[in-house]
Design a protein around this motif. Sequence first.
Motif, mmCIF file in Angstrom:
data_model
loop_
_atom_site.group_PDB
_atom_site.id
_atom_site.type_symbol
_atom_site.label_atom_id
_atom_site.label_comp_id
_atom_site.label_asym_id
_atom_site.label_seq_id
_atom_site.Cartn_x
_atom_site.Cartn_y
_atom_site.Cartn_z
ATOM 1 N N THR A 17 0.850 -1.178 0.000
ATOM 2 C CA THR A 17 0.000 0.000 0.000
ATOM 3 C C THR A 17 0.887 1.230 0.000
ATOM 4 O OG1 THR A 17 -1.677 -1.203 1.264
ATOM 5 C CG2 THR A 17 -1.884 1.194 1.165
ATOM 6 N N ASP A 18 0.803 2.009 -1.066
ATOM 7 C CA ASP A 18 1.623 3.204 -1.202
ATOM 8 C C ASP A 18 1.036 4.357 -0.394
ATOM 9 O OD1 ASP A 18 3.394 1.887 -2.842
ATOM 10 O OD2 ASP A 18 2.461 2.553 -4.705
ATOM 11 N N PRO A 19 1.831 5.411 -0.147
ATOM 12 C CA PRO A 19 1.325 6.521 0.674
ATOM 13 C C PRO A 19 0.113 7.235 0.118
ATOM 14 C CG PRO A 19 3.713 6.552 0.639
ATOM 15 C CD PRO A 19 3.294 5.509 -0.358
ATOM 16 N N ASP A 20 -0.189 7.062 -1.189
ATOM 17 C CA ASP A 20 -1.398 7.685 -1.738
ATOM 18 C C ASP A 20 -2.640 6.822 -1.565
ATOM 19 O OD1 ASP A 20 -0.964 5.676 -3.549
ATOM 20 O OD2 ASP A 20 -0.848 6.964 -5.317
ATOM 21 N N GLY A 21 -2.490 5.675 -0.903
ATOM 22 C CA GLY A 21 -3.628 4.814 -0.625
ATOM 23 C C GLY A 21 -3.880 3.740 -1.654
ATOM 24 N N THR A 22 -3.096 3.694 -2.723
ATOM 25 C CA THR A 22 -3.276 2.642 -3.724
ATOM 26 C C THR A 22 -2.639 1.347 -3.240
ATOM 27 O OG1 THR A 22 -1.273 3.353 -4.901
ATOM 28 C CG2 THR A 22 -3.387 4.253 -5.643
ATOM 29 N N VAL A 23 -3.308 0.234 -3.524
ATOM 30 C CA VAL A 23 -2.870 -1.090 -3.079
ATOM 31 C C VAL A 23 -2.491 -1.910 -4.309
ATOM 32 C CG1 VAL A 23 -3.530 -3.199 -1.862
ATOM 33 C CG2 VAL A 23 -4.359 -0.968 -1.059
ATOM 34 N N HIS A 24 -1.306 -2.531 -4.257
ATOM 35 C CA HIS A 24 -0.774 -3.290 -5.381
ATOM 36 C C HIS A 24 -0.452 -4.712 -4.936
ATOM 37 C CE1 HIS A 24 -0.065 0.655 -7.346
ATOM 38 N NE2 HIS A 24 0.301 1.023 -6.125
ATOM 39 N N GLU A 25 -0.898 -5.701 -5.688
ATOM 40 C CA GLU A 25 -0.442 -7.069 -5.465
ATOM 41 C C GLU A 25 0.942 -7.211 -6.080
ATOM 42 O OE1 GLU A 25 -2.357 -11.473 -5.824
ATOM 43 O OE2 GLU A 25 -2.205 -10.345 -7.701
ATOM 44 N N VAL A 26 1.938 -7.556 -5.261
ATOM 45 C CA VAL A 26 3.314 -7.608 -5.752
ATOM 46 C C VAL A 26 3.858 -9.025 -5.848
ATOM 47 C CG1 VAL A 26 3.869 -5.259 -5.023
ATOM 48 C CG2 VAL A 26 4.194 -7.139 -3.418
ATOM 49 N N LEU A 27 3.265 -9.969 -5.130
ATOM 50 C CA LEU A 27 3.648 -11.377 -5.221
ATOM 51 C C LEU A 27 2.393 -12.224 -5.056
ATOM 52 C CD1 LEU A 27 6.817 -11.560 -2.900
ATOM 53 C CD2 LEU A 27 6.814 -11.744 -5.399
ATOM 54 N N ASP A 28 2.340 -13.360 -5.765
ATOM 55 C CA ASP A 28 1.271 -14.318 -5.526
ATOM 56 C C ASP A 28 1.888 -15.705 -5.366
ATOM 57 O OD1 ASP A 28 1.944 -15.063 -8.097
ATOM 58 O OD2 ASP A 28 0.048 -14.474 -9.002
ATOM 59 N N GLY A 29 1.046 -16.725 -5.227
ATOM 60 C CA GLY A 29 1.538 -18.082 -5.063
ATOM 61 C C GLY A 29 2.104 -18.383 -3.694
ATOM 62 N N LEU A 30 1.820 -17.533 -2.696
ATOM 63 C CA LEU A 30 2.290 -17.745 -1.335
ATOM 64 C C LEU A 30 1.263 -18.586 -0.572
ATOM 65 C CD1 LEU A 30 3.398 -14.074 -0.647
ATOM 66 C CD2 LEU A 30 4.861 -15.967 -1.405
ATOM 67 N N THR A 31 1.702 -19.193 0.532
ATOM 68 C CA THR A 31 0.779 -19.999 1.334
ATOM 69 C C THR A 31 0.481 -19.332 2.668
ATOM 70 O OG1 THR A 31 1.508 -22.027 0.228
ATOM 71 C CG2 THR A 31 0.347 -22.287 2.314
ATOM 72 N N VAL A 32 1.469 -19.164 3.531
ATOM 73 C CA VAL A 32 1.286 -18.437 4.795
ATOM 74 C C VAL A 32 2.399 -17.396 4.902
ATOM 75 C CG1 VAL A 32 1.029 -18.592 7.305
ATOM 76 C CG2 VAL A 32 0.256 -20.486 5.867
ATOM 77 N N PRO A 33 2.227 -16.223 4.279
ATOM 78 C CA PRO A 33 3.284 -15.212 4.325
ATOM 79 C C PRO A 33 3.381 -14.561 5.696
ATOM 80 C CG PRO A 33 1.372 -14.375 3.148
ATOM 81 C CD PRO A 33 1.087 -15.818 3.449
ATOM 82 N N ASN A 34 4.608 -14.405 6.171
ATOM 83 C CA ASN A 34 4.879 -13.694 7.420
ATOM 84 C C ASN A 34 6.027 -12.730 7.193
ATOM 85 O OD1 ASN A 34 3.290 -14.314 9.961
ATOM 86 N ND2 ASN A 34 3.568 -16.380 9.131
ATOM 87 N N GLY A 35 6.087 -11.655 8.012
ATOM 88 C CA GLY A 35 6.851 -10.492 7.664
ATOM 89 C C GLY A 35 5.907 -9.637 6.809
ATOM 90 N N PRO A 36 6.440 -8.929 5.842
ATOM 91 C CA PRO A 36 7.857 -8.801 5.568
ATOM 92 C C PRO A 36 8.526 -7.803 6.515
ATOM 93 C CG PRO A 36 6.618 -7.490 4.017
ATOM 94 C CD PRO A 36 5.601 -8.189 4.879
ATOM 95 N N VAL A 37 9.859 -7.888 6.570
ATOM 96 C CA VAL A 37 10.641 -6.902 7.301
ATOM 97 C C VAL A 37 11.760 -6.417 6.385
ATOM 98 C CG1 VAL A 37 10.103 -7.767 9.603
ATOM 99 C CG2 VAL A 37 12.054 -8.728 8.361
ATOM 100 N N PHE A 38 12.332 -5.254 6.721
ATOM 101 C CA PHE A 38 13.228 -4.555 5.817
ATOM 102 C C PHE A 38 14.508 -4.128 6.524
ATOM 103 C CE2 PHE A 38 8.931 -4.089 4.381
ATOM 104 C CZ PHE A 38 9.009 -4.217 2.997
ATOM 105 N N THR A 39 15.588 -4.021 5.749
ATOM 106 C CA THR A 39 16.800 -3.412 6.259
ATOM 107 C C THR A 39 16.597 -1.905 6.387
ATOM 108 O OG1 THR A 39 17.665 -3.319 3.992
ATOM 109 C CG2 THR A 39 18.308 -5.207 5.350
ATOM 110 N N ALA A 40 17.488 -1.259 7.136
ATOM 111 C CA ALA A 40 17.300 0.151 7.459
ATOM 112 C C ALA A 40 17.313 1.043 6.226
ATOM 113 C CB ALA A 40 18.375 0.600 8.442
ATOM 114 N N ASP A 41 18.044 0.645 5.178
ATOM 115 C CA ASP A 41 18.085 1.459 3.964
ATOM 116 C C ASP A 41 16.935 1.157 3.015
ATOM 117 O OD1 ASP A 41 18.822 -1.016 2.935
ATOM 118 O OD2 ASP A 41 20.832 -0.391 2.311
ATOM 119 N N GLY A 42 16.093 0.196 3.358
ATOM 120 C CA GLY A 42 14.947 -0.141 2.531
ATOM 121 C C GLY A 42 15.271 -0.889 1.264
ATOM 122 N N ARG A 43 16.500 -1.370 1.122
ATOM 123 C CA ARG A 43 16.916 -2.024 -0.121
ATOM 124 C C ARG A 43 16.745 -3.539 -0.105
ATOM 125 N NH1 ARG A 43 19.374 1.389 -3.580
ATOM 126 N NH2 ARG A 43 19.979 3.440 -2.750
#
Length: 295
Positions: free
Chosen positions: A138-164
């Motif tokens: 979900t981007d800051p303008d409120g739009t929601v995008h599916e970025v991955l499919d084919g998952l079963t029980v997704p947990n996280g995600p978490v990010f490094t401090a630089d966001g990369r």
Amino acid sequence: MTTGAAPVWRACTPARYRLAEGARWLDGSLLFVDLLRGDLHRIRGVGGGGPEPLLRLNMPLGAVAPTAGGPPGRWIVAAGPGIALTGARGALDWLARPGERPDRAMRMNDGGCDPAGRFWAGSMEVQAATGAGSLYRTDPDGTVHEVLDGLTVPNGPVFTADGRLMYLADSARGTISRYAVDPATGGLGTSEPFAFFPPGEGRPDGMAVDDEQNLWVALWGAGRILCFGADGTRLRTIPLPTPHTSSVAFGGGLMYVTTALHRLERPGPLDGAVLAATTDVTAPPAVAYGPISGA
């Protein structure tokens, strides 16, 4: 829990939860969800009182994040069939409801914000049907995008401090994958396998990245937390007195771990509690979801 010392775990909550999840440190307190009841709670350390109820949605609540620039007490939530902003008295302003499908019963699961304030959350079929889940941004303008499919029980995600870099667990498959991320756009690049857990080792659940860029993973069914270096080396194993560890967070000199009663036939005294132990590990606090244009 200093390096090399055996942790002394204490319960932070008088209640025992069927499925406590989503531990996040924010403004000197710990947030966590009672996922299946749809409640959000806040506690202020061991002996700090509470938990204080913040939301009651009456639908499964997988994850929350505070909002930046909005009114006090406003949250973005991964709840029920989708992603929404909370309003007065817990009313929901839906941004997207991708889980409303005629062919499957879906619900949202874990989620959180990247350093740029985008909210990421996964979905799953309620009986964990293989490959039915997805990851949404979900981007800051409120739009929601599916970025991955084919998952079963997704947990996280978490990010490094630089966001990369993004770490994403698929608990049912026993995997953690690492993805390249464009920090400016949130676009996902290449992915690589990061860790695999055979069935007897537990399932990767909630995660956190500390200030040294190490990845901490709660292992559901195994009663422990693992710490990985950025190169995938297992650096530390932290045992807990309960099998279903579901998420981990750091703040105020404590390591917090949520746990669950879910499917335990003979629960022990600490099963389902939110636990804490002293630690020398530090980590960034939860990031707020960026303001929506015009809000």
